[in-house]
Design a protein around this motif. Sequence first.
Motif, PDB file in Angstrom:
ATOM      1  N   ASN A 269       0.810  -1.210   0.000  1.00 50.74           N
ATOM      2  CA  ASN A 269       0.000   0.000   0.000  1.00 50.74           C
ATOM      3  C   ASN A 269       0.845   1.262   0.000  1.00 50.74           C
ATOM      4  OD1 ASN A 269      -2.520  -1.203  -0.091  1.00 50.74           O
ATOM      5  ND2 ASN A 269      -2.773  -1.254   2.122  1.00 50.74           N
ATOM      6  N   ARG A 270       1.979   1.228   0.708  1.00 49.56           N
ATOM      7  CA  ARG A 270       2.728   2.458   0.947  1.00 49.56           C
ATOM      8  C   ARG A 270       3.895   2.708  -0.001  1.00 49.56           C
ATOM      9  NH1 ARG A 270       2.779   3.771   7.388  1.00 49.56           N
ATOM     10  NH2 ARG A 270       0.723   2.938   7.900  1.00 49.56           N
ATOM     11  N   ASP A 271       4.494   1.676  -0.541  1.00 46.41           N
ATOM     12  CA  ASP A 271       5.675   1.878  -1.385  1.00 46.41           C
ATOM     13  C   ASP A 271       5.437   2.851  -2.540  1.00 46.41           C
ATOM     14  OD1 ASP A 271       7.197   0.284   0.228  1.00 46.41           O
ATOM     15  OD2 ASP A 271       7.245  -1.439  -1.131  1.00 46.41           O
ATOM     16  N   PRO A 272       4.279   2.800  -3.228  1.00 45.17           N
ATOM     17  CA  PRO A 272       4.080   3.725  -4.356  1.00 45.17           C
ATOM     18  C   PRO A 272       3.909   5.183  -3.932  1.00 45.17           C
ATOM     19  CG  PRO A 272       2.644   1.794  -4.537  1.00 45.17           C
ATOM     20  CD  PRO A 272       3.196   1.800  -3.150  1.00 45.17           C
ATOM     21  N   ALA A 273       3.783   5.443  -2.629  1.00 44.88           N
ATOM     22  CA  ALA A 273       3.652   6.824  -2.160  1.00 44.88           C
ATOM     23  C   ALA A 273       4.935   7.618  -2.350  1.00 44.88           C
ATOM     24  CB  ALA A 273       3.260   6.840  -0.683  1.00 44.88           C
ATOM     25  N   HIS A 274       6.053   6.935  -2.615  1.00 39.11           N
ATOM     26  CA  HIS A 274       7.361   7.586  -2.667  1.00 39.11           C
ATOM     27  C   HIS A 274       7.747   8.089  -4.054  1.00 39.11           C
ATOM     28  CE1 HIS A 274       8.706   5.991   1.379  1.00 39.11           C
ATOM     29  NE2 HIS A 274       7.673   5.205   1.105  1.00 39.11           N
ATOM     30  N   PHE A 275       6.957   7.820  -5.076  1.00 39.61           N
ATOM     31  CA  PHE A 275       7.364   8.180  -6.435  1.00 39.61           C
ATOM     32  C   PHE A 275       6.151   8.383  -7.324  1.00 39.61           C
ATOM     33  CE2 PHE A 275       6.880   3.581  -6.429  1.00 39.61           C
ATOM     34  CZ  PHE A 275       6.248   3.314  -7.630  1.00 39.61           C
ATOM     35  N   VAL A 276       6.406   8.983  -8.474  1.00 48.63           N
ATOM     36  CA  VAL A 276       5.402   9.043  -9.536  1.00 48.63           C
ATOM     37  C   VAL A 276       6.159   8.947 -10.857  1.00 48.63           C
ATOM     38  CG1 VAL A 276       5.392  11.602  -9.528  1.00 48.63           C
ATOM     39  CG2 VAL A 276       3.499  10.325 -10.579  1.00 48.63           C
ATOM     40  N   ASP A 277       5.742   8.023 -11.721  1.00 47.44           N
ATOM     41  CA  ASP A 277       6.446   7.742 -12.966  1.00 47.44           C
ATOM     42  C   ASP A 277       5.893   8.604 -14.107  1.00 47.44           C
ATOM     43  OD1 ASP A 277       8.096   5.964 -11.756  1.00 47.44           O
ATOM     44  OD2 ASP A 277       7.113   4.161 -12.524  1.00 47.44           O
ATOM     45  N   ILE A 278       6.493   9.777 -14.286  1.00 45.73           N
ATOM     46  CA  ILE A 278       6.109  10.678 -15.377  1.00 45.73           C
ATOM     47  C   ILE A 278       6.914  10.295 -16.614  1.00 45.73           C
ATOM     48  CG2 ILE A 278       5.907  13.085 -16.090  1.00 45.73           C
ATOM     49  CD1 ILE A 278       6.153  13.837 -13.090  1.00 45.73           C
TER      50      ILE A 278
ATOM     51  N   LYS B 160       1.747   0.667  -9.762  1.00 50.08           N
ATOM     52  CA  LYS B 160       2.867   0.687 -10.707  1.00 50.08           C
ATOM     53  C   LYS B 160       3.338   2.123 -10.962  1.00 50.08           C
ATOM     54  CE  LYS B 160       1.193  -3.377 -13.305  1.00 50.08           C
ATOM     55  NZ  LYS B 160      -0.203  -3.408 -12.819  1.00 50.08           N
ATOM     56  N   ALA B 161       2.398   3.047 -11.074  1.00 49.34           N
ATOM     57  CA  ALA B 161       2.719   4.421 -11.474  1.00 49.34           C
ATOM     58  C   ALA B 161       3.181   5.298 -10.327  1.00 49.34           C
ATOM     59  CB  ALA B 161       1.497   5.057 -12.144  1.00 49.34           C
ATOM     60  N   GLY B 162       2.802   4.955  -9.101  1.00 48.28           N
ATOM     61  CA  GLY B 162       3.132   5.794  -7.956  1.00 48.28           C
ATOM     62  C   GLY B 162       2.136   6.920  -7.759  1.00 48.28           C
ATOM     63  N   TYR B 163       2.154   7.493  -6.563  1.00 46.54           N
ATOM     64  CA  TYR B 163       1.231   8.599  -6.274  1.00 46.54           C
ATOM     65  C   TYR B 163       1.865   9.605  -5.317  1.00 46.54           C
ATOM     66  CZ  TYR B 163       0.102   5.607  -2.177  1.00 46.54           C
ATOM     67  OH  TYR B 163       0.160   4.822  -1.050  1.00 46.54           O
ATOM     68  N   LEU B 164       3.117   9.966  -5.585  1.00 49.19           N
ATOM     69  CA  LEU B 164       3.847  10.898  -4.729  1.00 49.19           C
ATOM     70  C   LEU B 164       3.132  12.236  -4.605  1.00 49.19           C
ATOM     71  CD1 LEU B 164       6.344  11.721  -3.086  1.00 49.19           C
ATOM     72  CD2 LEU B 164       7.524  12.181  -5.250  1.00 49.19           C
ATOM     73  N   GLN B 165       2.483  12.701  -5.664  1.00 49.66           N
ATOM     74  CA  GLN B 165       1.783  13.980  -5.596  1.00 49.66           C
ATOM     75  C   GLN B 165       0.670  13.938  -4.552  1.00 49.66           C
ATOM     76  OE1 GLN B 165       1.501  11.605  -7.846  1.00 49.66           O
ATOM     77  NE2 GLN B 165       0.050  12.047  -9.491  1.00 49.66           N
ATOM     78  N   TYR B 166      -0.009  12.807  -4.453  1.00 52.37           N
ATOM     79  CA  TYR B 166      -1.105  12.683  -3.486  1.00 52.37           C
ATOM     80  C   TYR B 166      -0.587  12.490  -2.066  1.00 52.37           C
ATOM     81  CZ  TYR B 166      -4.243  12.402  -7.468  1.00 52.37           C
ATOM     82  OH  TYR B 166      -4.956  12.699  -8.620  1.00 52.37           O
ATOM     83  N   SER B 167       0.460  11.707  -1.894  1.00 55.90           N
ATOM     84  CA  SER B 167       0.988  11.492  -0.541  1.00 55.90           C
ATOM     85  C   SER B 167       1.547  12.791   0.028  1.00 55.90           C
ATOM     86  CB  SER B 167       2.059  10.394  -0.539  1.00 55.90           C
ATOM     87  OG  SER B 167       3.120  10.680  -1.421  1.00 55.90           O
ATOM     88  N   THR B 168       2.116  13.635  -0.828  1.00 63.02           N
ATOM     89  CA  THR B 168       2.650  14.921  -0.363  1.00 63.02           C
ATOM     90  C   THR B 168       1.527  15.850   0.064  1.00 63.02           C
ATOM     91  OG1 THR B 168       4.518  14.674  -1.902  1.00 63.02           O
ATOM     92  CG2 THR B 168       4.130  16.863  -0.965  1.00 63.02           C
ATOM     93  N   ILE B 169       0.493  15.945  -0.752  1.00 66.80           N
ATOM     94  CA  ILE B 169      -0.642  16.814  -0.414  1.00 66.80           C
ATOM     95  C   ILE B 169      -1.362  16.301   0.822  1.00 66.80           C
ATOM     96  CG2 ILE B 169      -2.895  17.645  -1.218  1.00 66.80           C
ATOM     97  CD1 ILE B 169      -1.664  17.574  -4.083  1.00 66.80           C
ATOM     98  N   ASP B 170      -1.527  14.996   0.911  1.00 71.34           N
ATOM     99  CA  ASP B 170      -2.154  14.380   2.080  1.00 71.34           C
ATOM    100  C   ASP B 170      -1.411  14.788   3.345  1.00 71.34           C
ATOM    101  OD1 ASP B 170      -3.123  12.689   4.067  1.00 71.34           O
ATOM    102  OD2 ASP B 170      -2.891  10.863   2.910  1.00 71.34           O
TER     103      ASP B 170
END
Length: 337
Positions: A79-88, A123-133
Amino acid sequence: MRPVVRLSAAVAAIGLAMIPAVAASWGNTGHRLIGVLAIQGLPTEVPAFLRTAQVAQDMGEFAREPDRSKGAGRVHDHNRDPAHFVDIDDEGRVLGGPVFAEMQPTRQEYEKALQAAGTDSWKAGYLQYSTIDAYQQLVHDFGYWRVLTAAEKTAKGKQRAWIKADKVRREKLLLANLGNLAHYVGDGSQPLHTTTHYNGWGDYPNPKGYTTERIHSPFEGEFVAGAVTMNGVRAQMKPFADCNCPIDKRVLGYLAKTQTYVEPLYQMWGEGNFRPGSTKGAEFATERLAAGASELRDLIVLAWRDSAKTKVGWPAVTVADVEAGKADPWTALLGKD
């Protein structure tokens, strides 16, 4: 999933006072530096409890916590690993799906957009959301602290004792939550956390012949450990900046700027600028860490300011009304069953 780098027992024993000489990866040394320097750079408008040498030291460690928690279990890590990145990708899309700059309002909508493109946020990550959260949580924590501080001045007896104790609890919780923000902001300053080319160029068009080596750990690990110092990062920090824009726009802009450093990083790698002793490589890594420390400092200040406009508790009270003496927050703080 991004590589996990762990401190050796010998390195783990080194205290914060030795930070400039610590030999560890960006995941440890870099996150420590960002956490410490952001706190040290806070202006006096931020509450005094947050501007102490002890808190700076603590934030250096709290900023590492999202990495230190890895390995707790399959569900936790998945659940948490993808919070660290976003694959642009090179077209500005997240793994060929939604346009990164056109952020979906919620992770649910983000997930739908990714699935429509045949992928998902794991797979894609969600760093933008974890930061805003994490930012929004800090705003809320500051809001509670403001209300508790105001209420402590007028409450009496058992109510005052409870409020005083809850303020202490809130400060402890706020620091732990701030550690999450510190970590994700730090991740967001590392170019390889914002790209599909996160560990070698990969199976993508490569007209410039960038390396396909696994460069993630060697860059943020061995090289940064020997090239970056606290004084060097501090000297590169930027003055406070307020974009006067919503937090989602600010975070997207921050990550998008970091993503522009991906190709320069690969160019420098090909030129041998991340070998030990390289001045150009050291300047690059130092600037990126300074960007993270500057952004974290700025977001703490902005969260403090935004907290004056929020509501807390149940039934909710407006922070501004409590601070102005227009509302009694006792029921909201204690909670109405």
